[in-house]
Design an enzyme around this catalytic site. Structure first.
Site, PDB file in Angstrom:
ATOM      1  N   CYS A   1       0.868  -1.181   0.000  1.00 50.04           N
ATOM      2  CA  CYS A   1       0.000   0.000   0.000  1.00 50.04           C
ATOM      3  C   CYS A   1       0.908   1.236   0.000  1.00 50.04           C
ATOM      4  O   CYS A   1       2.065   1.155  -0.430  1.00 50.04           O
ATOM      5  CB  CYS A   1      -0.974  -0.022   1.178  1.00 50.04           C
TER       6      CYS A   1
ATOM      7  N   ASN B   1       2.285   1.423   4.439  1.00 46.31           N
ATOM      8  CA  ASN B   1       2.583   0.154   5.114  1.00 46.31           C
ATOM      9  C   ASN B   1       2.268   0.221   6.620  1.00 46.31           C
ATOM     10  O   ASN B   1       2.907  -0.449   7.424  1.00 46.31           O
ATOM     11  CB  ASN B   1       4.039  -0.281   4.883  1.00 46.31           C
TER      12      ASN B   1
ATOM     13  N   CYS C   1      -1.404   0.764   7.429  1.00 45.31           N
ATOM     14  CA  CYS C   1      -2.853   0.516   7.549  1.00 45.31           C
ATOM     15  C   CYS C   1      -3.294  -0.715   6.760  1.00 45.31           C
ATOM     16  O   CYS C   1      -3.535  -1.775   7.325  1.00 45.31           O
ATOM     17  CB  CYS C   1      -3.655   1.738   7.078  1.00 45.31           C
ATOM     18  N   ARG C   2      -3.395  -0.597   5.432  1.00 47.71           N
ATOM     19  CA  ARG C   2      -4.019  -1.668   4.638  1.00 47.71           C
ATOM     20  C   ARG C   2      -3.137  -2.884   4.433  1.00 47.71           C
ATOM     21  O   ARG C   2      -3.593  -4.027   4.606  1.00 47.71           O
ATOM     22  CB  ARG C   2      -4.454  -1.111   3.273  1.00 47.71           C
ATOM     23  N   SER C   3      -1.877  -2.682   4.014  1.00 49.70           N
ATOM     24  CA  SER C   3      -1.066  -3.873   3.705  1.00 49.70           C
ATOM     25  C   SER C   3      -0.716  -4.698   4.951  1.00 49.70           C
ATOM     26  O   SER C   3      -0.652  -5.934   4.846  1.00 49.70           O
ATOM     27  CB  SER C   3       0.172  -3.511   2.879  1.00 49.70           C
TER      28      SER C   3
ATOM     29  N   ASP D   1      -8.283   3.722   1.165  1.00 50.50           N
ATOM     30  CA  ASP D   1      -7.359   4.134   2.216  1.00 50.50           C
ATOM     31  C   ASP D   1      -8.139   4.608   3.446  1.00 50.50           C
ATOM     32  O   ASP D   1      -8.856   5.615   3.380  1.00 50.50           O
ATOM     33  CB  ASP D   1      -6.494   5.276   1.666  1.00 50.50           C
TER      34      ASP D   1
HETATM   35  P1  4NP Z   1      -1.749   2.846   4.082  1.00 54.82           P
HETATM   36  O1  4NP Z   1      -2.399   4.189   4.659  1.00 54.82           O
HETATM   37  O2  4NP Z   1      -1.196   3.177   2.720  1.00 54.82           O
HETATM   38  O3  4NP Z   1      -2.902   1.904   4.013  1.00 54.82           O
HETATM   39  O4  4NP Z   1      -0.686   2.427   5.082  1.00 54.82           O
HETATM   40  C1  4NP Z   1      -1.728   5.400   4.735  1.00 54.82           C
HETATM   41  C2  4NP Z   1      -0.856   5.630   5.775  1.00 54.82           C
HETATM   42  C3  4NP Z   1      -0.214   6.867   5.867  1.00 54.82           C
HETATM   43  C4  4NP Z   1      -0.449   7.831   4.911  1.00 54.82           C
HETATM   44  C5  4NP Z   1      -1.315   7.604   3.871  1.00 54.82           C
HETATM   45  C6  4NP Z   1      -1.961   6.365   3.781  1.00 54.82           C
HETATM   46  N1  4NP Z   1       0.201   9.102   5.031  1.00 54.82           N
HETATM   47  O5  4NP Z   1      -0.103   9.982   4.214  1.00 54.82           O
HETATM   48  O6  4NP Z   1       1.034   9.286   5.916  1.00 54.82           O
END
Ligand code: 4NP
Length: 158
Positions: free
Chosen positions: A14, A17, A19-21, A129
């Site tokens: 993702c 790294n 939240c989703r992955s 997201d």
């Molecule tokens: P992820 O979510 O891609 O599912 O881990 C996010 C985590 C952090 C951010 C964006 C999406 N950020 O902008 O910091």
């Protein structure tokens, strides 16, 4: 590990790294263990901002509610070598898939695909997201990655 070894190896990617992955990693680890499937599972982000951090507390709570402790996971950034280390790389959304296609070395053997394409009813969809939303977004992500993990276990065991 090599993409030509017999045991499959799966990397979920993702943006951050955190939240989703990590949720996808947790869901596949749990389901593969239940199914007795030998598979290497990892996750990474296309971005570098959260490298070394544990998953977002909301992701940790969500995984724990579903029986998986992900507090020991640490974020890392995906690299070109991952295309040689893993047999399958799944992007959680279209932007990350696009970035992974750019990063992919010409001679890479790894399969690269959108994660929800492995669930017939969810083909073409992204795992949205949940970072800027509330807990319910994390729960929605969990259900999506669980369905993908189920489909992957079926696919990888044959
Ligand atoms: P992820 O979510 O891609 O599912 O881990 C996010 C985590 C952090 C951010 C964006 C999406 N950020 O902008 O910091």
């Amino acid at each position: 590990m090599s993409s030509s070894s017999s045991a499959p190896s799966v990397l979920f990617v993702c943006l951050g790294n955190i939240c989703r992955s990590p949720l996808a990693e947790a869901a596949l680890r749990a389901q593969a263990q239940r199914a007795g499937l030998a598979v290497t599972v990892d996750s990474a982000g296309t971005g570098h901002w959260h490298v070394g951090e544990p998953p977002d507390p909301r992701a940790q709570d969500t995984a724990l509610r579903h029986g998986v402790d992900i507090s020991g996971y640490r974020a890392r950034q995906v690299g070109g070598d991952d295309f040689h280390r893993f047999s399958h790389i799944f992007a959680l959304d279209h932007d990350n898939l696009k970035n992974l296609r750019r990063l992919r070395p010409d001679n890479a053997a790894a399969e690269l695909a959108l994660l929800l394409d492995c669930v017939p009813e969810l083909q073409g969809q992204a795992v949205a997201d949940p970072y800027y939303g509330g807990e319910e977004g994390f729960e929605r992500s969990w259900h999506q990655v669980e369905r993908a993990a189920q489909a992957l276990v079926e696919r990888l065991r044959t």
